[in-house]
Scaffold this active site. Structure first.
Site, PDB file in Angstrom:
ATOM      1  N   HIS A 306      51.678 168.371  -4.280  1.00 42.82           N
ATOM      2  CA  HIS A 306      50.859 169.444  -4.260  1.00 42.82           C
ATOM      3  C   HIS A 306      49.488 168.079  -3.763  1.00 42.82           C
ATOM      4  O   HIS A 306      49.496 167.743  -4.639  1.00 42.82           O
ATOM      5  CB  HIS A 306      50.835 170.402  -5.246  1.00 42.82           C
ATOM      6  CG  HIS A 306      50.256 171.764  -4.515  1.00 42.82           C
ATOM      7  ND1 HIS A 306      48.888 171.726  -4.259  1.00 42.82           N
ATOM      8  CD2 HIS A 306      50.198 172.512  -3.885  1.00 42.82           C
ATOM      9  CE1 HIS A 306      48.222 172.685  -4.076  1.00 42.82           C
ATOM     10  NE2 HIS A 306      49.169 173.818  -3.786  1.00 42.82           N
ATOM     11  N   ASP A 364      56.829 176.332  -3.970  1.00 39.25           N
ATOM     12  CA  ASP A 364      58.188 177.077  -3.202  1.00 39.25           C
ATOM     13  C   ASP A 364      59.597 176.358  -3.376  1.00 39.25           C
ATOM     14  O   ASP A 364      60.653 176.278  -2.132  1.00 39.25           O
ATOM     15  CB  ASP A 364      58.026 175.856  -1.573  1.00 39.25           C
ATOM     16  CG  ASP A 364      56.111 176.394  -1.383  1.00 39.25           C
ATOM     17  OD1 ASP A 364      55.717 176.143  -0.663  1.00 39.25           O
ATOM     18  OD2 ASP A 364      56.721 177.643  -0.494  1.00 39.25           O
TER      19      ASP A 364
HETATM   20  C1  SDX Z   1      51.981 175.306  -0.278  1.00 39.60           C
HETATM   21  O1  SDX Z   1      47.337 173.361  -0.744  1.00 39.60           O
HETATM   22  C2  SDX Z   1      47.546 174.517  -0.598  1.00 39.60           C
HETATM   23  O2  SDX Z   1      47.698 175.077  -1.579  1.00 39.60           O
HETATM   24  C3  SDX Z   1      49.258 175.222  -0.544  1.00 39.60           C
HETATM   25  C4  SDX Z   1      50.216 175.840  -1.372  1.00 39.60           C
HETATM   26  C5  SDX Z   1      49.085 177.171  -1.136  1.00 39.60           C
HETATM   27  O3  SDX Z   1      49.636 178.332  -2.624  1.00 39.60           O
HETATM   28  O4  SDX Z   1      48.459 177.425  -0.110  1.00 39.60           O
HETATM   29  O5  SDX Z   1      50.162 175.421  -2.749  1.00 39.60           O
HETATM   30  C6  SDX Z   1      50.909 175.638  -0.937  1.00 39.60           C
HETATM   31  O6  SDX Z   1      51.803 174.369   1.135  1.00 39.60           O
HETATM   32  C7  SDX Z   1      53.063 173.831  -1.425  1.00 39.60           C
HETATM   33  C8  SDX Z   1      53.226 172.465  -0.967  1.00 39.60           C
HETATM   34  C9  SDX Z   1      54.399 172.987   0.183  1.00 39.60           C
HETATM   35  N1  SDX Z   1      54.614 171.856   0.824  1.00 39.60           N
HETATM   36  C10 SDX Z   1      55.763 170.213   0.148  1.00 39.60           C
HETATM   37  O7  SDX Z   1      56.605 170.827  -0.539  1.00 39.60           O
HETATM   38  C11 SDX Z   1      56.831 170.131   1.092  1.00 39.60           C
HETATM   39  C12 SDX Z   1      56.558 168.376  -0.039  1.00 39.60           C
HETATM   40  N2  SDX Z   1      55.380 168.398   0.048  1.00 39.60           N
HETATM   41  C13 SDX Z   1      54.928 167.305   0.903  1.00 39.60           C
HETATM   42  O8  SDX Z   1      54.973 167.276   1.628  1.00 39.60           O
HETATM   43  C14 SDX Z   1      53.333 166.635   0.458  1.00 39.60           C
HETATM   44  O9  SDX Z   1      53.152 166.148  -1.574  1.00 39.60           O
HETATM   45  C15 SDX Z   1      52.044 167.796   0.138  1.00 39.60           C
HETATM   46  C16 SDX Z   1      51.944 167.940   1.825  1.00 39.60           C
HETATM   47  C17 SDX Z   1      52.717 168.877  -0.314  1.00 39.60           C
HETATM   48  C18 SDX Z   1      50.511 167.211  -0.469  1.00 39.60           C
HETATM   49  O10 SDX Z   1      50.199 165.884   0.515  1.00 39.60           O
HETATM   50  P1  SDX Z   1      49.392 165.033   0.346  1.00 39.60           P
HETATM   51  O11 SDX Z   1      48.050 166.001  -1.290  1.00 39.60           O
HETATM   52  O12 SDX Z   1      48.619 164.542   1.268  1.00 39.60           O
HETATM   53  O13 SDX Z   1      50.245 164.171  -0.176  1.00 39.60           O
HETATM   54  P2  SDX Z   1      50.320 162.266   0.076  1.00 39.60           P
HETATM   55  O14 SDX Z   1      50.941 163.582   1.430  1.00 39.60           O
HETATM   56  O15 SDX Z   1      49.126 161.238   0.657  1.00 39.60           O
HETATM   57  O16 SDX Z   1      52.034 161.457  -1.050  1.00 39.60           O
HETATM   58  C19 SDX Z   1      51.057 161.373  -1.738  1.00 39.60           C
HETATM   59  C20 SDX Z   1      51.990 160.226  -2.460  1.00 39.60           C
HETATM   60  C21 SDX Z   1      52.325 158.942  -1.380  1.00 39.60           C
HETATM   61  O17 SDX Z   1      53.359 158.135  -1.043  1.00 39.60           O
HETATM   62  P3  SDX Z   1      52.744 156.767  -0.779  1.00 39.60           P
HETATM   63  O18 SDX Z   1      51.819 157.136   0.524  1.00 39.60           O
HETATM   64  O19 SDX Z   1      50.733 157.195  -1.859  1.00 39.60           O
HETATM   65  O20 SDX Z   1      53.205 155.660  -1.523  1.00 39.60           O
HETATM   66  O21 SDX Z   1      53.201 160.634  -2.878  1.00 39.60           O
HETATM   67  C22 SDX Z   1      54.827 160.870  -2.007  1.00 39.60           C
HETATM   68  C23 SDX Z   1      53.498 160.315  -0.856  1.00 39.60           C
HETATM   69  O22 SDX Z   1      55.310 159.645  -0.110  1.00 39.60           O
HETATM   70  N3  SDX Z   1      54.805 162.354  -2.100  1.00 39.60           N
HETATM   71  C24 SDX Z   1      56.178 162.208  -2.071  1.00 39.60           C
HETATM   72  C25 SDX Z   1      56.171 163.948  -1.596  1.00 39.60           C
HETATM   73  N4  SDX Z   1      55.042 164.389  -1.371  1.00 39.60           N
HETATM   74  C26 SDX Z   1      54.161 163.649  -1.525  1.00 39.60           C
HETATM   75  N5  SDX Z   1      57.162 162.458  -2.151  1.00 39.60           N
HETATM   76  C27 SDX Z   1      58.796 162.401  -2.106  1.00 39.60           C
HETATM   77  N6  SDX Z   1      58.169 163.767  -1.805  1.00 39.60           N
HETATM   78  C28 SDX Z   1      57.862 164.298  -1.956  1.00 39.60           C
HETATM   79  N7  SDX Z   1      57.756 165.553  -1.904  1.00 39.60           N
END
Ligand code: SDX
Length: 430
Positions: A306, A364
């Site tokens: 998140h 989720d």
């Molecule tokens: C919702 O914003 C809100 O409030 C949203 C929400 C709401 O109520 O409105 O809470 C609802 O959207 C919840 C989130 C649902 N999405 C998912 O479950 C999809 C999987 N999650 C990711 O796509 C990700 O965690 C996000 C999009 C939710 C957050 O991404 P960020 O904050 O932009 O973080 P990032 O992509 O920069 O990741 C940081 C690191 C990265 O590694 P590095 O590049 O630093 O090496 O963490 C890793 C990412 O690769 N990473 C993951 C991961 N999520 C982040 N690695 C594996 N699996 C994951 N799910």
């Protein structure tokens, strides 16, 4: 207390920038005059450190796993309240008295029908259309029917449009579902509560009496509370940006639905369940954990991570409890997907990669299993998220409209394209 200003030293320039303290949470540096004073823009793709507005609706402490709606902890609202009471709270900033709640519920109840001509809209879609495509189309089309609640400067019309959207989203969502399965639309039943009425519109058929299940209604009503608002997430920011141009509220909510659809946002509940189905059995989890860690593999554990929560999403805990309640009520003893989910969570929470990156289950992760058990197809999961989030989008939109500081949102950029060059006739190009 006025916070001490911040200072930015840039070449020979030293700029003093006001700092504004929050009621709770991080203070902000007001950079409104930065460009005028320094010729600099700020750069923050994804707005990881940028506050786009002032808001008094929802507060999240990502490190502590805290979520407050108008100051009330989500755990208490989910335990003691109901969804329409939460809608009143988000819209009006206070919990309703008995009389206020009766009046609000009455107004919502008497706006649940949609214009009969709207029902024909659904016929224009293919039966296999994704219900979110139907939602974007039909909610946007509400502005073609309700010309008496489009004047965003009129508080009364804003209130009517808000009530209409909260009231009609369940009807549109249920119709979108019924259309995909070829069953007749079920009209709202005003004698039922909001969530029971929605379940009836989804699962009743004209040839049988519908028997409500209060345990399942309560569970889904709690799920709606958990999804109602969440600060300036991507879809809420979309609604605010659309609203900042003066677009009508129905068009703004349709824009929010479109943004929510993405798998990184509201589409994650559908993607999380599909991921659990793809993993299939507990012994295949290590393979997927390795894929999630592999920088060259775009695979992510859907339902994990998140932007704000760097601790456990408080909604996920309540979602997990609700999931077990629903499975117990339905007599589902050993759901293989739940086994995979529980084991995946256990492994991920003990794995150094996920601990270091603070990747915890989000709302989720468990919602997909719960909604599937309630009888919804995966394609309806994000529709249910949109149904619940409509009140949050509307409350944030109304707050923006009434904010004296609001102006049309128009971000700047850092330009990295070609410098100016002259046109070359096609005959001279190589
Ligand atoms: C919702 O914003 C809100 O409030 C949203 C929400 C709401 O109520 O409105 O809470 C609802 O959207 C919840 C989130 C649902 N999405 C998912 O479950 C999809 C999987 N999650 C990711 O796509 C990700 O965690 C996000 C999009 C939710 C957050 O991404 P960020 O904050 O932009 O973080 P990032 O992509 O920069 O990741 C940081 C690191 C990265 O590694 P590095 O590049 O630093 O090496 O963490 C890793 C990412 O690769 N990473 C993951 C991961 N999520 C982040 N690695 C594996 N699996 C994951 N799910």
């Amino acid at each position: 207390m006025t916070a001490k200003p911040a200072h930015l030293n840039f070449g020979e320039t030293n700029v003093e920038l006001p700092v504004i303290d929050a009621a709770i949470g991080p203070s902000v540096v007001d950079i409104g005059k930065l460009y005028a004073k320094t010729g600099l823009f700020t750069y923050d793709p994804g707005f990881t450190s940028t506050a786009a507005c002032e808001s008094a609706i929802t507060y999240i402490d990502g490190d502590q796993g805290v979520l407050l709606y108008r100051g009330y902890p989500i755990e208490q609202l989910a335990e003691h309240g109901d969804f329409l009471e939460t809608c009143y709270l988000l819209l009006n900033g206070k919990l309703p008295t008995v009389a206020e709640k009766e009046d609000f519920v009455g107004r919502v109840t008497h706006h649940t029908m949609i214009h009969e001509q709207m029902s024909r809209f659904f016929q224009g879609f293919r039966r296999d259309a994704h219900p979110m495509a139907v939602m974007v189309g039909c909610v946007g089309a509400l502005s073609a029917f309700y010309h008496d609640s489009l004047d965003i400067e009129d508080p009364y019309q804003r209130m009517v449009a808000s009530i209409r959207m909260i009231a009609k989203m369940p009807t549109i969502a249920a119709h979108a579902y019924k259309y995909t399965i070829g069953q007749p639309f079920i009209y709202p039943t005003n004698s039922l509560d909001y969530t029971t009425n929605f379940l009836k519109m989804c699962f009743a058929v004209p040839c049988e009496e519908y028997k409500p299940n209060p345990v399942l209604s309560r569970a889904l009503d709690r799920i709606f509370i958990l999804h109602a608002d969440h600060e300036q997430n991507a879809s809420t920011s979309t609604v605010r940006l659309a609203g900042s141009s003066g677009a009508n509220p129905f068009a703004c909510i349709a824009a929010g639905i479109a943004c929510l659809w993405g798998p990184a946002h509201g589409g994650a509940n559908e993607a999380a369940l599909k991921m659990l189905e793809e993993i299939g059995t507990v012994d295949r989890i290590p393979h997927f954990i390795a894929k999630a860690k592999d920088k060259n593999d775009p695979f992510r554990l859907m339902g994990f991570g998140h932007r704000v929560y760097k601790n456990y999403d408080p909604r996920a805990k309540i979602m997990q409890k609700t999931c077990h309640e629903v499975l117990k009520e339905l007599g589902i003893k050993d759901d293989p997907l739940l086994d995979v989910a529980m084991e995946l969570e256990r492994i991920a929470l003990s794995d150094p990669y996920f601990i270091e990156k603070k990747l915890y289950p989000n709302i989720d992760f468990y919602s997909g299993i719960t909604l599937k058990a309630l009888g919804f197809p995966t394609s309806m999961f994000t529709v249910l998220f949109a149904l619940a989030r409509t009140v949050g989008w509307i409350a944030q939109w109304a707050e923006m409209i009434q904010d004296p500081a609001q102006k049309i949102g128009r971000p700047r950029q850092i330009y990295t394209g070609p410098t100016q060059r002259d046109y070359v006739p096609i005959t001279a190009r190589r």
